[in-house]
Scaffold this motif. Sequence first.
Motif, PDB file in Angstrom:
ATOM      1  N   HIS A  54      -7.738  -1.507  -0.058  1.00 20.17           N
ATOM      2  CA  HIS A  54      -6.691  -0.525  -0.321  1.00 20.17           C
ATOM      3  C   HIS A  54      -7.551   0.609  -1.325  1.00 20.17           C
ATOM      4  CE1 HIS A  54      -3.976  -4.121  -0.149  1.00 20.17           C
ATOM      5  NE2 HIS A  54      -3.499  -3.427   0.717  1.00 20.17           N
ATOM      6  N   ASP A  80       3.675  -1.501  -0.256  1.00 18.46           N
ATOM      7  CA  ASP A  80       4.316  -3.025  -0.318  1.00 18.46           C
ATOM      8  C   ASP A  80       4.515  -3.672   0.789  1.00 18.46           C
ATOM      9  OD1 ASP A  80       6.621  -1.859   0.876  1.00 18.46           O
ATOM     10  OD2 ASP A  80       7.698  -1.678  -0.999  1.00 18.46           O
ATOM     11  N   GLU A  81       5.264  -4.719   0.783  1.00 20.63           N
ATOM     12  CA  GLU A  81       5.371  -5.751   1.901  1.00 20.63           C
ATOM     13  C   GLU A  81       6.033  -4.930   3.053  1.00 20.63           C
ATOM     14  OE1 GLU A  81       8.390  -6.245  -0.921  1.00 20.63           O
ATOM     15  OE2 GLU A  81       6.484  -6.579  -1.042  1.00 20.63           O
ATOM     16  N   GLU A  82       6.815  -4.051   2.891  1.00 15.44           N
ATOM     17  CA  GLU A  82       7.509  -2.914   3.792  1.00 15.44           C
ATOM     18  C   GLU A  82       6.794  -1.956   4.162  1.00 15.44           C
ATOM     19  OE1 GLU A  82      11.636  -2.725   2.881  1.00 15.44           O
ATOM     20  OE2 GLU A  82      11.775  -4.861   2.216  1.00 15.44           O
ATOM     21  N   ALA A  83       5.470  -1.743   3.849  1.00 16.63           N
ATOM     22  CA  ALA A  83       4.628  -0.608   4.186  1.00 16.63           C
ATOM     23  C   ALA A  83       5.187   0.767   3.584  1.00 16.63           C
ATOM     24  CB  ALA A  83       4.404  -0.334   5.750  1.00 16.63           C
TER      25      ALA A  83
END
Length: 157
Positions: A54, A80-83
Amino acid sequence: MPVITLRRISRARAERIYTAQPDASDRWAEDYPLADELDALRFFLASPALSDHHQAFGLYSVHDERGRAVGGIGFFGPPDEEARVTIGYGIVPSARRRGYAAGAVAELLDIARQYGVQLVQAVTDVDNIPSQRVLLGAGFRELRRDEQQCYFDLGLG
């Protein structure tokens, strides 16, 4: 658009910028850094180091064609988890209205694309019309606004 360079801010550089103690490799505009950038640097220095995966989602200084730092831009963290990511930026008053913000946003969007980000978000103050123009010019759409802020996003997928 002018030629700009983004330079990733390491923890050592963040300390130098935050404490206003440049070393021989640092070239800064007289009014660099902005107060908002100091806030971001304080948060960056207080946060755990980003993982190697990251590292790209940190902070960057914006350099003009002469190599001087004239602003800052960066991510508020990794996707985040949804890019999705959120970005923020600022250019010092002595370098505004020259296309540096637009160039920096374009460069940051390229970084986001390289790492598979699907959605980039940004927020401006309602009275910051130049920043809103930068975002709209980069392809962002205004989602909504309230009394104080305007909310934007840009799909990269």
